[in-house]
Design a protein around this motif. Structure first.
Motif, PDB file in Angstrom:
ATOM      1  N   LEU A 137       0.845  -1.157   0.153  1.00 46.20           N
ATOM      2  CA  LEU A 137       0.110   0.079  -0.107  1.00 46.20           C
ATOM      3  C   LEU A 137       0.757   1.374   0.041  1.00 46.20           C
ATOM      4  CD1 LEU A 137      -2.742  -0.905   2.471  1.00 46.20           C
ATOM      5  CD2 LEU A 137      -2.938  -0.806  -0.114  1.00 46.20           C
ATOM      6  N   GLU A 138       1.953   1.367   0.584  1.00 45.01           N
ATOM      7  CA  GLU A 138       2.893   2.397   0.694  1.00 45.01           C
ATOM      8  C   GLU A 138       3.426   2.667  -0.410  1.00 45.01           C
ATOM      9  OE1 GLU A 138       6.849   3.635   3.375  1.00 45.01           O
ATOM     10  OE2 GLU A 138       6.438   1.653   2.728  1.00 45.01           O
ATOM     11  N   ALA A 139       3.719   1.557  -1.524  1.00 48.18           N
ATOM     12  CA  ALA A 139       4.386   1.668  -2.573  1.00 48.18           C
ATOM     13  C   ALA A 139       3.449   2.195  -3.608  1.00 48.18           C
ATOM     14  CB  ALA A 139       4.957   0.464  -2.826  1.00 48.18           C
ATOM     15  N   ILE A 140       2.163   1.563  -3.557  1.00 48.23           N
ATOM     16  CA  ILE A 140       1.409   2.115  -4.803  1.00 48.23           C
ATOM     17  C   ILE A 140       0.829   3.346  -4.588  1.00 48.23           C
ATOM     18  CG2 ILE A 140      -0.908   1.472  -5.485  1.00 48.23           C
ATOM     19  CD1 ILE A 140      -0.494  -1.596  -5.012  1.00 48.23           C
ATOM     20  N   TYR A 141       0.626   3.682  -3.026  1.00 46.31           N
ATOM     21  CA  TYR A 141       0.106   5.169  -2.826  1.00 46.31           C
ATOM     22  C   TYR A 141       0.953   6.179  -2.964  1.00 46.31           C
ATOM     23  CZ  TYR A 141      -4.803   3.905  -1.614  1.00 46.31           C
ATOM     24  OH  TYR A 141      -6.211   3.530  -1.525  1.00 46.31           O
ATOM     25  N   GLY A 142       2.317   5.789  -2.857  1.00 47.83           N
ATOM     26  CA  GLY A 142       3.528   6.674  -2.472  1.00 47.83           C
ATOM     27  C   GLY A 142       3.346   7.248  -1.447  1.00 47.83           C
ATOM     28  N   TYR A 191      -6.923  -1.437   6.982  1.00 51.17           N
ATOM     29  CA  TYR A 191      -5.938  -0.276   6.607  1.00 51.17           C
ATOM     30  C   TYR A 191      -6.632   1.176   6.364  1.00 51.17           C
ATOM     31  CZ  TYR A 191      -3.075  -4.394   6.030  1.00 51.17           C
ATOM     32  OH  TYR A 191      -2.434  -5.605   6.194  1.00 51.17           O
ATOM     33  N   THR A 192      -6.065   2.092   6.607  1.00 56.08           N
ATOM     34  CA  THR A 192      -6.094   3.330   5.853  1.00 56.08           C
ATOM     35  C   THR A 192      -5.220   3.747   4.930  1.00 56.08           C
ATOM     36  OG1 THR A 192      -5.658   4.728   8.007  1.00 56.08           O
ATOM     37  CG2 THR A 192      -7.621   4.016   7.876  1.00 56.08           C
ATOM     38  N   ALA A 193      -5.186   4.178   3.903  1.00 58.21           N
ATOM     39  CA  ALA A 193      -4.153   4.521   3.362  1.00 58.21           C
ATOM     40  C   ALA A 193      -4.199   5.847   2.262  1.00 58.21           C
ATOM     41  CB  ALA A 193      -3.738   3.319   2.344  1.00 58.21           C
ATOM     42  N   GLY A 194      -3.224   6.621   1.933  1.00 61.04           N
ATOM     43  CA  GLY A 194      -3.229   7.565   0.932  1.00 61.04           C
ATOM     44  C   GLY A 194      -1.869   8.185   0.821  1.00 61.04           C
ATOM     45  N   GLU A 195      -1.624   9.311   0.305  1.00 57.52           N
ATOM     46  CA  GLU A 195      -0.499   9.948  -0.084  1.00 57.52           C
ATOM     47  C   GLU A 195       0.282  10.302   1.198  1.00 57.52           C
ATOM     48  OE1 GLU A 195       1.947  13.510  -2.275  1.00 57.52           O
ATOM     49  OE2 GLU A 195      -0.181  12.703  -2.972  1.00 57.52           O
ATOM     50  N   PRO A 196      -0.380  10.900   2.284  1.00 55.49           N
ATOM     51  CA  PRO A 196       0.145  11.362   3.704  1.00 55.49           C
ATOM     52  C   PRO A 196       0.873  10.075   4.254  1.00 55.49           C
ATOM     53  CG  PRO A 196      -1.953  12.418   3.285  1.00 55.49           C
ATOM     54  CD  PRO A 196      -1.844  11.241   2.095  1.00 55.49           C
ATOM     55  N   GLU A 197       0.001   8.927   4.544  1.00 53.15           N
ATOM     56  CA  GLU A 197       0.538   7.676   5.184  1.00 53.15           C
ATOM     57  C   GLU A 197      -0.534   6.746   4.922  1.00 53.15           C
ATOM     58  OE1 GLU A 197      -0.174   9.050   9.224  1.00 53.15           O
ATOM     59  OE2 GLU A 197      -1.818   7.789   9.260  1.00 53.15           O
ATOM     60  N   ALA A 198       0.270   5.420   4.860  1.00 59.30           N
ATOM     61  CA  ALA A 198      -0.192   3.933   4.766  1.00 59.30           C
ATOM     62  C   ALA A 198      -0.207   3.547   6.426  1.00 59.30           C
ATOM     63  CB  ALA A 198       0.311   3.068   3.936  1.00 59.30           C
ATOM     64  N   TYR A 255      -8.196  -5.565  -0.004  1.00 60.07           N
ATOM     65  CA  TYR A 255      -6.900  -5.453  -0.255  1.00 60.07           C
ATOM     66  C   TYR A 255      -6.446  -6.313  -1.492  1.00 60.07           C
ATOM     67  CZ  TYR A 255      -1.898  -6.163  -0.577  1.00 60.07           C
ATOM     68  OH  TYR A 255      -0.684  -6.339  -1.028  1.00 60.07           O
ATOM     69  N   GLU A 256      -7.076  -7.255  -1.569  1.00 60.61           N
ATOM     70  CA  GLU A 256      -6.858  -8.225  -2.807  1.00 60.61           C
ATOM     71  C   GLU A 256      -7.350  -7.378  -3.961  1.00 60.61           C
ATOM     72  OE1 GLU A 256      -8.220  -9.295   0.062  1.00 60.61           O
ATOM     73  OE2 GLU A 256      -6.963 -10.719   0.888  1.00 60.61           O
ATOM     74  N   ASP A 257      -8.472  -6.902  -4.051  1.00 65.59           N
ATOM     75  CA  ASP A 257      -8.987  -6.174  -5.431  1.00 65.59           C
ATOM     76  C   ASP A 257      -8.014  -4.958  -5.582  1.00 65.59           C
ATOM     77  OD1 ASP A 257     -11.169  -7.682  -5.557  1.00 65.59           O
ATOM     78  OD2 ASP A 257     -12.468  -6.442  -4.494  1.00 65.59           O
ATOM     79  N   PHE A 258      -7.761  -4.006  -4.533  1.00 61.63           N
ATOM     80  CA  PHE A 258      -6.676  -3.032  -4.691  1.00 61.63           C
ATOM     81  C   PHE A 258      -5.417  -3.498  -5.245  1.00 61.63           C
ATOM     82  CE2 PHE A 258      -3.569  -0.019  -3.368  1.00 61.63           C
ATOM     83  CZ  PHE A 258      -4.129   1.317  -3.977  1.00 61.63           C
ATOM     84  N   ALA A 259      -4.894  -4.770  -4.704  1.00 61.59           N
ATOM     85  CA  ALA A 259      -3.535  -4.961  -4.983  1.00 61.59           C
ATOM     86  C   ALA A 259      -3.544  -5.559  -6.440  1.00 61.59           C
ATOM     87  CB  ALA A 259      -2.953  -6.316  -4.113  1.00 61.59           C
ATOM     88  N   GLU A 260      -4.670  -6.189  -6.891  1.00 64.24           N
ATOM     89  CA  GLU A 260      -4.925  -6.831  -8.228  1.00 64.24           C
ATOM     90  C   GLU A 260      -5.076  -5.531  -9.255  1.00 64.24           C
ATOM     91  OE1 GLU A 260      -7.884  -9.378 -11.079  1.00 64.24           O
ATOM     92  OE2 GLU A 260      -8.189  -9.239  -8.780  1.00 64.24           O
ATOM     93  N   LEU A 261      -5.758  -4.518  -8.927  1.00 57.46           N
ATOM     94  CA  LEU A 261      -6.274  -3.513  -9.951  1.00 57.46           C
ATOM     95  C   LEU A 261      -5.106  -2.373  -9.829  1.00 57.46           C
ATOM     96  CD1 LEU A 261      -9.860  -3.812  -9.785  1.00 57.46           C
ATOM     97  CD2 LEU A 261      -8.480  -4.665 -11.616  1.00 57.46           C
ATOM     98  N   LYS A 262      -4.360  -2.015  -8.859  1.00 55.80           N
ATOM     99  CA  LYS A 262      -3.353  -0.918  -8.437  1.00 55.80           C
ATOM    100  C   LYS A 262      -4.028   0.522  -8.321  1.00 55.80           C
ATOM    101  CE  LYS A 262      -0.004  -3.911  -8.847  1.00 55.80           C
ATOM    102  NZ  LYS A 262      -0.357  -4.994  -8.900  1.00 55.80           N
ATOM    103  N   SER A 263      -5.335   0.873  -8.236  1.00 57.70           N
ATOM    104  CA  SER A 263      -5.663   2.055  -7.956  1.00 57.70           C
ATOM    105  C   SER A 263      -7.223   2.155  -7.635  1.00 57.70           C
ATOM    106  CB  SER A 263      -5.683   2.785  -9.167  1.00 57.70           C
ATOM    107  OG  SER A 263      -6.617   2.668 -10.181  1.00 57.70           O
ATOM    108  N   GLU A 264      -7.730   3.213  -6.812  1.00 57.15           N
ATOM    109  CA  GLU A 264      -8.956   3.190  -6.331  1.00 57.15           C
ATOM    110  C   GLU A 264     -10.081   3.179  -7.698  1.00 57.15           C
ATOM    111  OE1 GLU A 264      -9.918   6.008  -3.389  1.00 57.15           O
ATOM    112  OE2 GLU A 264      -8.155   5.421  -2.174  1.00 57.15           O
ATOM    113  N   ALA A 265      -9.594   4.038  -8.672  1.00 56.94           N
ATOM    114  CA  ALA A 265     -10.307   4.285  -9.874  1.00 56.94           C
ATOM    115  C   ALA A 265     -10.507   3.128 -10.396  1.00 56.94           C
ATOM    116  CB  ALA A 265      -9.472   5.075 -10.790  1.00 56.94           C
ATOM    117  N   LYS A 266      -9.651   2.195 -10.609  1.00 58.11           N
ATOM    118  CA  LYS A 266      -9.898   0.833 -11.208  1.00 58.11           C
ATOM    119  C   LYS A 266     -10.781  -0.194 -10.387  1.00 58.11           C
ATOM    120  CE  LYS A 266      -5.811   0.912 -14.336  1.00 58.11           C
ATOM    121  NZ  LYS A 266      -4.635   0.170 -14.533  1.00 58.11           N
ATOM    122  N   VAL A 267     -10.533  -0.021  -9.230  1.00 60.60           N
ATOM    123  CA  VAL A 267     -11.508  -0.933  -8.592  1.00 60.60           C
ATOM    124  C   VAL A 267     -12.857  -0.389  -8.537  1.00 60.60           C
ATOM    125  CG1 VAL A 267     -12.190  -1.253  -5.920  1.00 60.60           C
ATOM    126  CG2 VAL A 267      -9.889  -1.181  -6.638  1.00 60.60           C
TER     127      VAL A 267
END
Length: 348
Positions: A51-56, A268-275, A309-321
């Motif tokens: 999550l940290e890597a994908i959200y930066g 989890y809560t995740a975004g650019e500020p923190e995962a 998490y599984e859906d997000f890890a597979e699709l790599k973004s909230e928009a695609k989810v």
């Protein structure tokens, strides 16, 4: 989550603490709250790393377990005693206990006898506390009939030598006793402090039945061996663990054992500020998760935006989810699942 290490003198409690945290044991005797020494274990979490890597994310906050060791007090705990009585007030505010039983060269105790001896001390302390409270209630005018009845039920259970973690209580009873800090009600793992050759051994069927009757699970730990691993780099640790037949270091195995025993999940809560990873009781709701994050968020709860998490890890973004129709809006009663990524909408 705060977990305290207890057991008889010479059981290797401080060595267990060292093995789990990498912090050296406390030397010398101390008194009062100064006896407590906390050590933090950060939970390794590949999902959080991803999550940290994908959200930066600029910051990563894992779940933390606090393990508490206590400096010895030889004046209070006699040789051969199951437990130091002066320790009991210090462990009332802990979330869970690690009961250390020695089974290493030079100090081998029978598992069942050692556990029953320590449990007996916890049960006796709870009985004394409940009995004194009931006596005060009987002297008071207008005291709670409900609390009196609940205390009488608790005393009857304890009088039979049974720990309170095995007594099913109503929600109202749990609320009434929430400030009591009953010791025998605390979730506990029995840590068998053994030689490295026995680190993967199984306990006997009768021992397992005894522990189950007390509401306990067992966790084997070659504490002296694992304490030495902190002197090595990661590659060296992996090599030594593999040679001993162990897949992971003690701290990681303990987290897994506690999560299983306590019935916990991670959300989890995740975004650019923190995962951020959070622990939560299995069966808890979105409102409970909101309260875990901040009481103000729970107070102003509107809805929860949830994806797995599984859906997000597979699709790599909230928009695609969202495009895949796997982004959900849930109410306060939604039952949280392990791996949920959640964003709470709330009003102040």
């Amino acid at each position: 989550m705060k977990t305290g290490i207890i057991g008889a003198r010479g059981a290797g409690k401080s060595t267990v603490f060292h093995a789990l945290t990498g912090l050296a044991p406390i030397h010398g005797a101390s008194e009062g709250k100064a006896r407590a020494r906390p050590g933090q274990i950060k939970v390794r979490d590949a999902r959080l790393d991803n999550l940290e890597a994908i959200y930066g994310s600029r910051k990563k906050i894992p779940v933390e377990l606090t393990v508490v060791d206590f400096a010895p007090n030889p004046r209070e705990q006699k040789e051969g005693a199951a437990l130091d009585p002066s320790l009991l007030p210090l462990i009332r505010d802990l979330d869970a206990l690690l009961i250390v039983v020695p089974q290493f060269a030079g100090n081998r105790q029978a598992l069942t006898a050692a556990v029953e001896s320590i449990e007996g001390e916890l049960v006796f302390a709870d009985f004394d506390q409940a009995e004194r409270r009931l006596e005060r209630l009987k002297k008071e005018r207008g005291g709670s009939d409900f609390e009196r009845a609940a205390l009488e039920r608790v005393l009857k259970w304890l009088e039979e030598g049974k720990p309170l973690r095995t007594l099913e209580m109503t929600h109202q009873e749990l609320q009434a006793f929430s400030s009591f800090g009953f010791l025998s009600r605390k979730p506990a793992l029995v840590v068998v402090n053994c030689d490295v050759e026995a680190a993967t051994a199984e306990i006997t069927g009768s021992e397992r039945e005894t522990l189950r009757a007390h509401g306990l699970d067992v966790f084997r730990l070659a504490a002296a061996f694992e304490a030495e691993l902190w002197e090595l780099d990661e590659a060296g640790q992996r090599e030594m663990l593999s040679a001993a037949g162990l897949e992971a270091p003690a701290r990681d195995r303990l987290i897994a054992a506690l999560y299983h025993h306590l019935g916990l999940i991670t959300f989890y809560t995740a975004g650019e500020p923190e995962a951020h990873a959070w622990s939560l009781e299995r069966g808890a709701t979105a409102l409970d998760a909101a309260a875990k994050i901040h009481t103000d968020i729970a107070r102003g709860f509107i809805r929860a935006e949830v994806m797995s998490y599984e859906d997000f890890a597979e699709l790599k973004s909230e928009a695609k989810v969202k495009e895949a129709g796997k982004f959900r809006l849930e109410g306060r009663d939604y039952v949280m699942r392990d791996g949920d990524i959640i964003h709470i909408r709330f009003k102040v």
